[in-house]
Design a protein around this motif. Structure first.
Motif, mmCIF file in Angstrom:
data_model
loop_
_atom_site.group_PDB
_atom_site.id
_atom_site.type_symbol
_atom_site.label_atom_id
_atom_site.label_comp_id
_atom_site.label_asym_id
_atom_site.label_seq_id
_atom_site.Cartn_x
_atom_site.Cartn_y
_atom_site.Cartn_z
ATOM 1 N N GLY A 15 3.782 5.291 11.467
ATOM 2 C CA GLY A 15 3.869 5.584 10.033
ATOM 3 C C GLY A 15 3.198 4.535 9.181
ATOM 4 O O GLY A 15 2.581 4.839 8.157
ATOM 5 N N SER A 16 3.283 3.294 9.599
ATOM 6 C CA SER A 16 2.653 2.232 8.810
ATOM 7 C C SER A 16 1.145 2.225 8.974
ATOM 8 O O SER A 16 0.424 1.672 8.152
ATOM 9 N N ALA A 17 0.641 2.840 10.033
ATOM 10 C CA ALA A 17 -0.799 2.881 10.253
ATOM 11 C C ALA A 17 -1.475 3.976 9.434
ATOM 12 O O ALA A 17 -2.683 3.938 9.204
ATOM 13 N N LEU A 18 -0.705 4.950 8.972
ATOM 14 C CA LEU A 18 -1.277 6.034 8.172
ATOM 15 C C LEU A 18 -1.665 5.523 6.791
ATOM 16 O O LEU A 18 -1.000 4.652 6.231
ATOM 17 N N PRO A 19 -2.736 6.051 6.213
ATOM 18 C CA PRO A 19 -3.120 5.600 4.866
ATOM 19 C C PRO A 19 -2.093 6.043 3.824
ATOM 20 O O PRO A 19 -1.514 7.123 3.914
ATOM 21 N N ALA A 20 -1.878 5.196 2.856
ATOM 22 C CA ALA A 20 -0.927 5.508 1.788
ATOM 23 C C ALA A 20 -1.547 6.504 0.821
ATOM 24 O O ALA A 20 -2.755 6.488 0.568
ATOM 25 N N ARG A 21 -0.711 7.365 0.263
ATOM 26 C CA ARG A 21 -1.182 8.352 -0.705
ATOM 27 C C ARG A 21 -1.322 7.688 -2.071
ATOM 28 O O ARG A 21 -0.435 6.967 -2.521
ATOM 29 N N ALA A 22 -2.452 7.893 -2.709
ATOM 30 C CA ALA A 22 -2.706 7.285 -4.016
ATOM 31 C C ALA A 22 -1.859 7.964 -5.090
ATOM 32 O O ALA A 22 -1.626 9.165 -5.058
ATOM 33 N N ALA A 23 -1.408 7.167 -6.044
ATOM 34 C CA ALA A 23 -0.611 7.697 -7.151
ATOM 35 C C ALA A 23 -1.522 8.374 -8.166
ATOM 36 O O ALA A 23 -2.666 7.991 -8.352
ATOM 37 N N ASP A 24 -0.991 9.392 -8.824
ATOM 38 C CA ASP A 24 -1.735 10.094 -9.866
ATOM 39 C C ASP A 24 -1.616 9.297 -11.154
ATOM 40 O O ASP A 24 -0.534 9.179 -11.733
ATOM 41 N N ASP A 25 -2.723 8.733 -11.618
ATOM 42 C CA ASP A 25 -2.685 7.868 -12.796
ATOM 43 C C ASP A 25 -3.366 8.493 -14.011
ATOM 44 O O ASP A 25 -3.731 7.781 -14.936
ATOM 45 N N THR A 26 -3.501 9.811 -14.038
ATOM 46 C CA THR A 26 -4.165 10.447 -15.178
ATOM 47 C C THR A 26 -3.362 10.275 -16.461
ATOM 48 O O THR A 26 -3.940 10.057 -17.528
ATOM 49 N N LYS A 27 -2.024 10.340 -16.369
ATOM 50 C CA LYS A 27 -1.190 10.170 -17.561
ATOM 51 C C LYS A 27 -1.279 8.736 -18.076
ATOM 52 O O LYS A 27 -1.319 8.502 -19.282
ATOM 53 N N VAL A 28 -1.327 7.791 -17.164
ATOM 54 C CA VAL A 28 -1.431 6.386 -17.564
ATOM 55 C C VAL A 28 -2.770 6.124 -18.241
ATOM 56 O O VAL A 28 -2.838 5.448 -19.263
ATOM 57 N N LYS A 29 -3.842 6.685 -17.676
ATOM 58 C CA LYS A 29 -5.165 6.493 -18.280
ATOM 59 C C LYS A 29 -5.228 7.111 -19.676
ATOM 60 O O LYS A 29 -5.782 6.519 -20.597
#
Length: 83
Positions: A15-29
């Motif tokens: 599980g730690s070797a899998l890539p992390a899912r990126a957060a959706d930052d459209t609202k922050v932008k």
């Protein structure tokens, strides 16, 4: 028990070797752009109608509050030390 520990260890490592899912930052932008646009308007002096009067009123309130506090503190020390 050792088998269960080995399986759990393998699952955690996999599980730690899998890539992390990126957060959706459209609202922050979008919010950041809105704040930046507002800051540019303030810097350019384009606040809109009524803001100047509001800020003057707030300034007068602060001044009057400081005067009142000064008189109150002066009266307190006059009573305490009897000058």
């Amino acid at each position: 028990m050792k088998l269960l520990a080995a399986i759990l260890t393998a699952v955690v490592l996999a599980g730690s070797a899998l890539p992390a899912r990126a957060a959706d930052d459209t609202k922050v932008k979008a919010a950041t752009e809105q704040v930046e646009a507002g800051a540019r308007k303030i810097g350019d002096g384009k606040l809109g109608p009524g803001f100047e009067e509001t800020f003057k009123g707030v300034g007068k309130t602060i001044v009057e509050g400081a005067k009142y506090s000064g008189h109150t503190i002066k009266d307190f020390f006059s009573r305490v030390f009897g000058s």
